[in-house]
Design a protein around this motif. Structure first.
Motif, mmCIF file in Angstrom:
data_model
loop_
_atom_site.group_PDB
_atom_site.id
_atom_site.type_symbol
_atom_site.label_atom_id
_atom_site.label_comp_id
_atom_site.label_asym_id
_atom_site.label_seq_id
_atom_site.Cartn_x
_atom_site.Cartn_y
_atom_site.Cartn_z
ATOM 1 N N LEU A 103 1.843 -6.940 104.885
ATOM 2 C CA LEU A 103 0.933 -6.893 103.749
ATOM 3 C C LEU A 103 1.665 -6.802 102.425
ATOM 4 O O LEU A 103 1.225 -7.383 101.427
ATOM 5 N N ASP A 104 2.802 -6.086 102.387
ATOM 6 C CA ASP A 104 3.484 -5.957 101.092
ATOM 7 C C ASP A 104 4.007 -7.308 100.599
ATOM 8 O O ASP A 104 4.084 -7.557 99.393
ATOM 9 N N LYS A 265 9.299 -6.492 114.520
ATOM 10 C CA LYS A 265 9.697 -5.582 113.440
ATOM 11 C C LYS A 265 10.850 -6.167 112.628
ATOM 12 O O LYS A 265 10.860 -6.088 111.394
ATOM 13 N N ARG A 266 11.813 -6.770 113.321
ATOM 14 C CA ARG A 266 12.962 -7.368 112.604
ATOM 15 C C ARG A 266 12.508 -8.524 111.735
ATOM 16 O O ARG A 266 12.969 -8.671 110.597
ATOM 17 N N LEU A 267 11.631 -9.353 112.244
ATOM 18 C CA LEU A 267 11.123 -10.482 111.458
ATOM 19 C C LEU A 267 10.347 -9.995 110.233
ATOM 20 O O LEU A 267 10.455 -10.552 109.143
ATOM 21 N N GLY A 268 9.531 -8.942 110.430
ATOM 22 C CA GLY A 268 8.740 -8.394 109.331
ATOM 23 C C GLY A 268 9.605 -7.836 108.215
ATOM 24 O O GLY A 268 9.268 -7.956 107.026
ATOM 25 N N LYS A 269 10.767 -7.263 108.570
ATOM 26 C CA LYS A 269 11.666 -6.682 107.571
ATOM 27 C C LYS A 269 12.234 -7.756 106.648
ATOM 28 O O LYS A 269 12.497 -7.506 105.472
ATOM 29 N N SER A 275 9.802 -9.325 99.297
ATOM 30 C CA SER A 275 8.736 -8.891 98.387
ATOM 31 C C SER A 275 9.203 -7.851 97.391
ATOM 32 O O SER A 275 8.472 -7.436 96.502
ATOM 33 N N LYS A 276 10.441 -7.404 97.533
ATOM 34 C CA LYS A 276 10.953 -6.329 96.671
ATOM 35 C C LYS A 276 11.921 -6.876 95.631
ATOM 36 O O LYS A 276 12.445 -7.950 95.760
#
Length: 276
Positions: A103-104, A265-269, A275-276
């Protein structure tokens, strides 16, 4: 019937399944649904099959809808959101069904006050039997959650969760169909080994898996009770269960869900960092 107009960015198989589910459940009418897709032929097929409106311009979907369902591949999500960010307003509910996109990442492209929901469906959506989890973004409302739940429940079963659980949903129900296909294939091979014709053996295995799943969902009995219901003392089933335990089936399936979850989880990171 939903009062909101629904738009789809991407008219692939998953988008088509959701459209047909919404129409079948009478949640919306064809004249209140619009889809954009780069493939003109795909647009024509959707128009002929469902009666909805189609376009090859994504911005037309934004201007014509209240709920925007992003049914695109993860690798193009950023470019799609970049293209549409000036057109997306707080009146829109943005729903992503792209695997692994947090979502971020989605919200980093949206203007202040815009609402987003992240969904993790699975491929049985194509036959109206999805098992989906979804999470609300920081500005999404309770009504948004109920609306997305209605849409997803038109093609199976859905569960509202905190976003931190969606990687496990990916590992279990997102990847799970492939695990079940392997189990069905192995059962069918066993039947063939014991002399059954391949076609009959495959259909028996698939129907057995389907029936067992339906018993879990509809009987109200604990899985252990259902297993014991089949397992007679000194009978054939306990012999088979013993062989499965010796072969490590339970451990293998637990490990499969675990490694698929960790991969998600790794892909999401990767997207979170962007996004940052």
């Amino acid at each position: 019937m939903l009062k909101e107009k629904i738009g789809f960015i991407g008219g692939g198989k998953m988008g088509e399944a959701l459209i047909k589910g919404v129409l079948r459940a009478k949640l919306s009418s064809a004249d209140k649904i619009i889809v954009s897709d780069v493939d003109k032929k795909r647009c024509q097929i959707l128009e002929e099959d469902t009666g909805i409106k189609t376009t090859q311009e994504n911005k037309k979907v934004t201007s014509s809808s209240d709920v925007m369902i992003l049914a695109v591949k993860p690798n193009v999500m950023g470019s799609i959101l970049e293209e549409l960010k000036s057109d997306i307003t707080p009146k829109h509910l943005v729903v992503s069904i792209a695997a692994g996109i947090p979502l971020d990442f989605i919200e980093s492209f949206l203007n202040e006050g815009c609402r987003a929901v992240r969904v993790m469906p699975n491929t049985p959506c194509l036959v109206g039997e999805t098992a989906a989890g979804y999470a609300l973004g920081k500005n999404a409302t309770r009504h948004d959650g109920e609306l997305v739940g209605q849409i997803l429940n038109a093609v199976g079963k859905s569960f509202l969760l905190e976003e931190k659980y969606l990687d496990a949903v990916t590992g279990l129900s997102g990847s799970g169909p492939a695990f079940i296909y392997m189990v069905i294939d192995a059962l069918a091979d066993g039947g063939v080994k014991m002399g059954l014709p391949r076609e009959v053996s495959t259909k028996l295995a698939a129907q057995t898996a389907f029936g067992a799943a339906k018993m879990v969902l509809e009987s109200g009995m604990h899985i252990g009770e259902l297993k014991d219901f089949v397992t007679s003392p000194g009978g054939t089933t306990i012999e088979g269960l013993h062989a499965l335990e010796k072969g490590g089936l339970r451990n293998a399936l637990i490990n499969a869900v675990e490694v698929a979850t960790k991969k998600s989880k790794r892909l999401g990171k990767v997207f979170s960092k962007r996004s940052k």
